[in-house]
Design a protein around this motif. Sequence first.
Motif, PDB file in Angstrom:
ATOM      1  N   TRP A 217      48.126  49.277  33.108  1.00 65.07           N
ATOM      2  CA  TRP A 217      46.787  49.861  32.994  1.00 65.07           C
ATOM      3  C   TRP A 217      45.742  48.875  33.521  1.00 65.07           C
ATOM      4  O   TRP A 217      44.822  49.244  34.262  1.00 65.07           O
ATOM      5  CB  TRP A 217      46.532  50.229  31.543  1.00 65.07           C
ATOM      6  N   PHE A 218      45.906  47.611  33.133  1.00 63.93           N
ATOM      7  CA  PHE A 218      44.987  46.561  33.579  1.00 63.93           C
ATOM      8  C   PHE A 218      44.986  46.461  35.102  1.00 63.93           C
ATOM      9  O   PHE A 218      43.924  46.408  35.735  1.00 63.93           O
ATOM     10  CB  PHE A 218      45.405  45.229  32.942  1.00 63.93           C
ATOM     11  N   LEU A 219      46.171  46.430  35.715  1.00 68.60           N
ATOM     12  CA  LEU A 219      46.265  46.265  37.162  1.00 68.60           C
ATOM     13  C   LEU A 219      45.715  47.475  37.900  1.00 68.60           C
ATOM     14  O   LEU A 219      45.098  47.347  38.975  1.00 68.60           O
ATOM     15  CB  LEU A 219      47.714  46.012  37.562  1.00 68.60           C
ATOM     16  N   ILE A 220      45.928  48.669  37.351  1.00 67.83           N
ATOM     17  CA  ILE A 220      45.417  49.885  37.984  1.00 67.83           C
ATOM     18  C   ILE A 220      43.892  49.861  38.055  1.00 67.83           C
ATOM     19  O   ILE A 220      43.286  50.276  39.049  1.00 67.83           O
ATOM     20  CB  ILE A 220      45.915  51.133  37.227  1.00 67.83           C
ATOM     21  N   ARG A 221      43.256  49.329  37.027  1.00 65.77           N
ATOM     22  CA  ARG A 221      41.796  49.306  36.959  1.00 65.77           C
ATOM     23  C   ARG A 221      41.183  48.032  37.534  1.00 65.77           C
ATOM     24  O   ARG A 221      39.954  47.929  37.632  1.00 65.77           O
ATOM     25  CB  ARG A 221      41.335  49.460  35.510  1.00 65.77           C
ATOM     26  N   ARG A 226      41.732  38.281  41.283  1.00 70.56           N
ATOM     27  CA  ARG A 226      41.407  36.912  40.898  1.00 70.56           C
ATOM     28  C   ARG A 226      39.998  36.764  40.307  1.00 70.56           C
ATOM     29  O   ARG A 226      39.835  36.118  39.272  1.00 70.56           O
ATOM     30  CB  ARG A 226      41.586  35.956  42.075  1.00 70.56           C
ATOM     31  N   PRO A 227      38.951  37.335  40.912  1.00 74.27           N
ATOM     32  CA  PRO A 227      37.631  37.212  40.270  1.00 74.27           C
ATOM     33  C   PRO A 227      37.615  37.784  38.850  1.00 74.27           C
ATOM     34  O   PRO A 227      36.935  37.239  37.973  1.00 74.27           O
ATOM     35  CB  PRO A 227      36.712  38.007  41.205  1.00 74.27           C
ATOM     36  N   LEU A 228      38.351  38.865  38.642  1.00 74.65           N
ATOM     37  CA  LEU A 228      38.417  39.439  37.301  1.00 74.65           C
ATOM     38  C   LEU A 228      39.087  38.478  36.329  1.00 74.65           C
ATOM     39  O   LEU A 228      38.626  38.289  35.198  1.00 74.65           O
ATOM     40  CB  LEU A 228      39.172  40.761  37.343  1.00 74.65           C
ATOM     41  N   HIS A 239      33.498  39.182  23.552  1.00 76.89           N
ATOM     42  CA  HIS A 239      32.600  39.485  22.438  1.00 76.89           C
ATOM     43  C   HIS A 239      31.365  40.211  22.969  1.00 76.89           C
ATOM     44  O   HIS A 239      30.588  39.615  23.726  1.00 76.89           O
ATOM     45  CB  HIS A 239      32.155  38.202  21.730  1.00 76.89           C
ATOM     46  N   PRO A 240      31.146  41.454  22.571  1.00 79.90           N
ATOM     47  CA  PRO A 240      32.076  42.375  21.905  1.00 79.90           C
ATOM     48  C   PRO A 240      33.255  42.704  22.828  1.00 79.90           C
ATOM     49  O   PRO A 240      33.130  42.581  24.048  1.00 79.90           O
ATOM     50  CB  PRO A 240      31.207  43.616  21.628  1.00 79.90           C
ATOM     51  N   PRO A 241      34.362  43.143  22.253  1.00 82.80           N
ATOM     52  CA  PRO A 241      35.555  43.388  23.061  1.00 82.80           C
ATOM     53  C   PRO A 241      35.339  44.525  24.054  1.00 82.80           C
ATOM     54  O   PRO A 241      34.849  45.589  23.698  1.00 82.80           O
ATOM     55  CB  PRO A 241      36.620  43.747  22.019  1.00 82.80           C
ATOM     56  N   GLN A 242      35.709  44.265  25.306  1.00 79.95           N
ATOM     57  CA  GLN A 242      35.629  45.263  26.362  1.00 79.95           C
ATOM     58  C   GLN A 242      37.025  45.556  26.898  1.00 79.95           C
ATOM     59  O   GLN A 242      37.951  44.759  26.718  1.00 79.95           O
ATOM     60  CB  GLN A 242      34.700  44.784  27.476  1.00 79.95           C
ATOM     61  N   LEU A 243      37.151  46.691  27.569  1.00 80.24           N
ATOM     62  CA  LEU A 243      38.465  47.224  27.896  1.00 80.24           C
ATOM     63  C   LEU A 243      39.323  46.249  28.701  1.00 80.24           C
ATOM     64  O   LEU A 243      40.470  45.991  28.346  1.00 80.24           O
ATOM     65  CB  LEU A 243      38.315  48.541  28.665  1.00 80.24           C
ATOM     66  N   LEU A 247      42.801  44.712  27.423  1.00 86.36           N
ATOM     67  CA  LEU A 247      44.073  45.084  28.053  1.00 86.36           C
ATOM     68  C   LEU A 247      44.867  43.838  28.422  1.00 86.36           C
ATOM     69  O   LEU A 247      46.076  43.756  28.177  1.00 86.36           O
ATOM     70  CB  LEU A 247      43.823  45.931  29.298  1.00 86.36           C
ATOM     71  N   PHE A 248      44.191  42.855  29.017  1.00 84.64           N
ATOM     72  CA  PHE A 248      44.870  41.629  29.423  1.00 84.64           C
ATOM     73  C   PHE A 248      45.319  40.828  28.203  1.00 84.64           C
ATOM     74  O   PHE A 248      46.476  40.384  28.127  1.00 84.64           O
ATOM     75  CB  PHE A 248      43.921  40.791  30.277  1.00 84.64           C
TER      76      PHE A 248
END
Length: 347
Positions: A217-221, A226-228, A239-243, A247-248
């Motif tokens: 799911w992480f790789l699809i989005r 690398r920047p991510l 903080h706050p938790p984001q998708l 996922l990672f």
Amino acid sequence: MILSHGTNGLMPFDDFPAWGQVPVHAITKFSSSLFVIVFGIALAVAFVPKTTAPDWPQRRNRLLWRGLVVLFWYKVLTVVEMYGRHDTGAIVDTLLYRDFPSFVEILGFYAIALLWIPWLLPLWAKTPAWLRWLSPVPVAFASWWLLHHFDFWGVPQLQALIVEHPDYYTWGQLARGPLILVGLLIGGVLLQAYREPRTRWALAGVLALVSAALFAWFLIRAGELRPLLVDIARNTGKHPPQLMFMLFSTGGAFALLALAVAGGEWLAKWLRPIAVIGSDALMAFIVHISVIFLLLRETLGLYQSVTYERALLLTALLLAATATWIWLWGAMKRALKRSSDSEVQRK
């Protein structure tokens, strides 16, 4: 966690080499979700089965006392972290919850959690299985809704403690609640499956599949990867938790859980220093934070004066020193207990 603190505690992230940012520091983000899940697993294995026992009130009170002990050390280590680089007013504000530290804030999360979760464990034990398995979903939705639709009476610190706040590096009780519930669910299965090799391996396989699904799911989005990953290594989305961060982080946490469940006692034997550190998590936290901030930064003056390679070497030594200290501490307690028992028998 110690790898992350040991390097980032001695030098800013901007000074990390590219390979220190990704993969090394990015991989340390697995710990942020793993710790919360393991907290739930520990509750499920050690305490949920005892909620119907006659001595449950005593066990519950020991958990509450543990929460107060963790709260005490959270405050002490807050001073340790901030001493020398913040004025007295900033330290007092942090101690009074007007602000929050960064390196030791996870202890604050555990301290508060241990003061309210023990009261709910008997209810969890009595809840129908289907409702337990659904429970992370409404808790996650409640956290999201409160974060975006409720102002917590204009008190951002209160929001930070419950659902987190972008201006404060802290762990929200409700924001991380779904991970605790996931840990409780895994712990319940683990309690039944661990002693049977086939069922243990089946559980490890399911955890590995969940990890693979989260990473997929992480790789699809992800888009440009690398920047991510660099952003995630810098705690963007924590903080706050984001998708994407979650996922990672949870994908890695499930992978490590699968490895631990599959490896069992054999793996613990071969990774003995890590197992020893895990046997007393609070002591490990006290030791490594104290060494980083009091010895390495303040006494030896190593902050921003070492290379990344040297920071890694010092962190490896810190891991060994932490494991050694915990082993010696445990050996001393066992010796004192044997001496006390012998004295009682003589009398």
